[in-house]
Design an enzyme around this catalytic site. Structure first.
Site, PDB file in Angstrom:
ATOM      1  N   SER A 160       4.726   1.938   8.215  1.00 35.82           N
ATOM      2  CA  SER A 160       4.384   0.870   7.262  1.00 35.82           C
ATOM      3  C   SER A 160       5.727   0.702   6.224  1.00 35.82           C
ATOM      4  CB  SER A 160       3.390   1.472   6.281  1.00 35.82           C
ATOM      5  OG  SER A 160       2.356   1.693   6.858  1.00 35.82           O
ATOM      6  N   ASP A 186       0.304  -7.407   1.126  1.00 35.21           N
ATOM      7  CA  ASP A 186       0.940  -6.153   1.578  1.00 35.21           C
ATOM      8  C   ASP A 186       2.332  -6.031   1.441  1.00 35.21           C
ATOM      9  OD1 ASP A 186       0.655  -3.572   1.854  1.00 35.21           O
ATOM     10  OD2 ASP A 186      -0.350  -3.619   3.964  1.00 35.21           O
ATOM     11  N   HIS A 241       0.710  -1.188  -0.037  1.00 40.91           N
ATOM     12  CA  HIS A 241      -0.105   0.038  -0.106  1.00 40.91           C
ATOM     13  C   HIS A 241       1.029   1.177   0.161  1.00 40.91           C
ATOM     14  CE1 HIS A 241       0.533  -0.159   4.485  1.00 40.91           C
ATOM     15  NE2 HIS A 241       0.609   0.878   4.235  1.00 40.91           N
TER      16      HIS A 241
END
Length: 587
Positions: free
Chosen positions: A277, A199, A168
């Protein structure tokens, strides 16, 4: 009394990054109560009770002045590992226990958090900041793209001149740049693979200068509960690297929000914020045990973060190395029911010593769907017995959903599945394949498909489309029929799509149809609509006098064929639309 507390802290020296990382812990130690207790792996600063006990012990012979009492002085090489004994302190700097002087202290391990910090420091140089410019498609107006925006996240260098980050973080990327720690240069990166289900994304940099002086991160084993983890990255709140620490609090099959899948995951109590992230999570040996990727935001919870563990990471890497591209995580292709009810087990012909789960439905698109049947009882997967609640043994004292065993396989692999059918055990070699959803969770970077005739905009429904139309709460606000198909419907073939009339661009030819919005198209001129491509092909090659579209709720749309095709060009010009169909439908 106050003077003693001040002296209990060792003055800081601007010597190294390790010392700077330790500051928050030293400050916390100085704020402790005056009653000090020695612990197995943490040295606590001496306090006023020490002076009192020392005076009572030998009032006439006070001990020599102790300068900088507290933790033993750290060597220039950094912290020692918590498994190694610490060098005994000298008489002038010996530690205390239980309020008394210890003349010859036994070797004690260094604080666990000190060891983690020391081990992580060398690997921190492999953590990079990821800058990405995104240009997302406009799913509601599929012939357009949204305004570009920028984001920053984290990543880290692995072997083979590659960098891992979250999928993402680079979704719908236009440009990706990487910056190393302590560097003022941003390097252009190339995206090698994007794994939406897990992911994870893999990048590389063509400039050799980027790889100079940096050692790749090493991967460690799956941690155990209560193991210390340190998350390193570039979260919101500053521009420099950030370190947060915690412990592993849970290991189970988790819901991956970005991938709309369920895979193995770690829950930790370290803070994971926006920008973290893609950053690595290190164990106490400085080895990467996961990738930070999401956190739980709720008014009733605090500090719940989630990490992609090494088994999932290695699956992604090996999948790419094996196939030259990311092929995904396979599924068995069945929906199952727990068999915990004793009456249900008896009714299905199970013996007292047999356990398993009942197959409710089978994906029609599954590679070996004809081998399994509804009401088959799955007894084991690749020799591992499945319990009545659908779990299998994981580690000592732990169980996990048997989908974990499936996720360890690769697309195209086979697995031995034993089922109970009509009170007989039957074994099948099942070929595993990826999931084909009727409403896909992602478009895999491709622009949305559309087709326009007489102002009617037809498109295929995807999760990004629902999110664009109804916002992030689309699961509550979207029409019930679309949600039912999203949650429960199964694709009958690999190319099946759910085609809807997205909107009607108002024109004289479509008067009376203006309020048709997000309504499924079932058939055209008596023929079932299988996907958007087939609909566009049928309309473009139609020689009938009328175009007749059959919609759900028994609605119909009828347009004169020649007039509809003639009006389309004027409508496209009015709305500045370059083409009546997306490029993928032209081929």
């Amino acid at each position: 009394m106050g003077e003693t507390r001040k002296r209990g802290r060792k003055p800081k020296t601007p010597a190294s990054t390790t010392e700077a990382m330790d500051f928050q812990y030293t400050a916390a130690a100085a704020a402790q109560n005056d009653a000090v207790t020695a612990q197995n792996d943490v040295f606590i600063a001496a306090n006023d009770a020490v002076s009192t006990a020392t005076a009572n012990n030998d009032a006439n012979n006070p001990p020599p002045a102790r300068r900088g009492r507290g933790r033993p002085r750290k060597s220039g090489a950094g912290h020692t590992e918590d498994t190694e004994p610490h060098v005994a302190a000298s008489p002038e700097r010996r530690p205390y226990q239980n309020g008394g002087v210890v003349v010859e202290p036994p070797p004690q391990p260094v604080a666990k958090w000190e060891s983690v910090a020391a081990r992580v420091v060398p690997a921190m140089d492999a953590v990079v900041k990821v800058f990405c410019v995104h240009t997302e498609p406009n799913y509601s107006l599929p012939w357009q793209r949204k305004r570009q925006y920028s984001s920053s996240s984290s990543g880290f260098i692995i072997g083979g001149k590659r960098v891992l980050t979250n999928a993402h973080s680079v979704e719908h990327y236009t440009q990706v740049k990487l910056k190393k720690r302590g560097s003022d240069t941003k390097y252009l990166a190339t995206v090698l693979a994007i794994g939406t289900e897990c992911d994870i994304a893999m990048l590389t940099v063509s400039d050799d200068e980027f790889w100079e002086g940096v050692s790749p991160v090493e991967f460690g084993d799956l941690p155990a509960l209560q193991d210390a983890v340190t998350v390193v990255g570039y979260p919101i709140g500053g521009d420099t690297i950030s370190v947060t620490s915690g412990v592993v609090s849970r290991i189970e099959i988790l819901s991956y929000v970005h991938g709309s899948t369920e895979l193995l995951g770690l829950q930790i109590d370290a803070a994971i914020n926006s920008g973290n992230s893609g950053g690595p999570a290190f164990n106490d040996k400085g080895k990467c045990v996961g990738i930070a990727f999401q956190s739980l935001k709720h008014e009733d919870v605090e500090n719940i973060g989630y990490v992609i563990p090494t088994p999932v990471i290695m699956h992604f890497i090996q999948d790419y190395e094996k196939n030259g591209a990311y092929t995904g995580f396979p599924i068995l292709g069945v929906e199952w029911q727990k068999m915990e009810n004793p009456d249900l087990r008896l009714a299905m012909g199970m013996k007292p010593d047999q356990k398993g789960v009942r197959i409710r439905r089978i994906e029609p698109t599954a590679a070996e769907s004809h081998l399994l049947k509804p009401s088959d009882i799955i007894l084991s997967f690749d020799g591992v017995k499945v319990a009545n609640d659908g779990t299998v043994p994981f580690r000592h004292g732990e169980r996990i959903g048997f989908s974990y065993l499936v996720s360890q396989k690769y697309t195209g692999d086979t697995a031995l599945v034993k089922v109970l059918r009509d009170s007989e055990i039957v074994a099948h070699d099942i070929k595993l394949a990826t999931h084909k959803r009727l409403i896909p969770a992602h478009t895999n970077g491709k622009p949305p498909s559309y087709y326009i005739i007489a102002g009617f905009v037809f498109t295929a429904v995807t999760v990004p489309y629902l999110r664009s139309e109804y916002g992030k709460d689309y699961e509550f606000d979207a029409p019930v029929k679309l949600l039912d198909k999203h949650l429960h419907a199964m694709a009958e073939s690999t190319d099946e799509q759910l085609v809807v009339v997205s909107q009607v661009l108002v024109a004289d030819i479509n008067i009376g149809y203006e309020e048709i919005v997000n309504t499924q198209v079932l058939a055209f001129n008596g023929k079932l609509v299988k996907n958007l491509r087939s609909l566009a092909h049928m309309v473009e090659n139609c020689n009938d006098e009328y175009l007749r579209f059959e919609l759900e709720y028994q609605q119909i749309v009828v347009l004169q064929t020649k007039a509809a095709k003639a009006a389309t060009l004027d409508i496209l010009t009015t709305h500045c639309i370059s083409s009546a169909m997306s490029d993928d439908l032209k081929t």
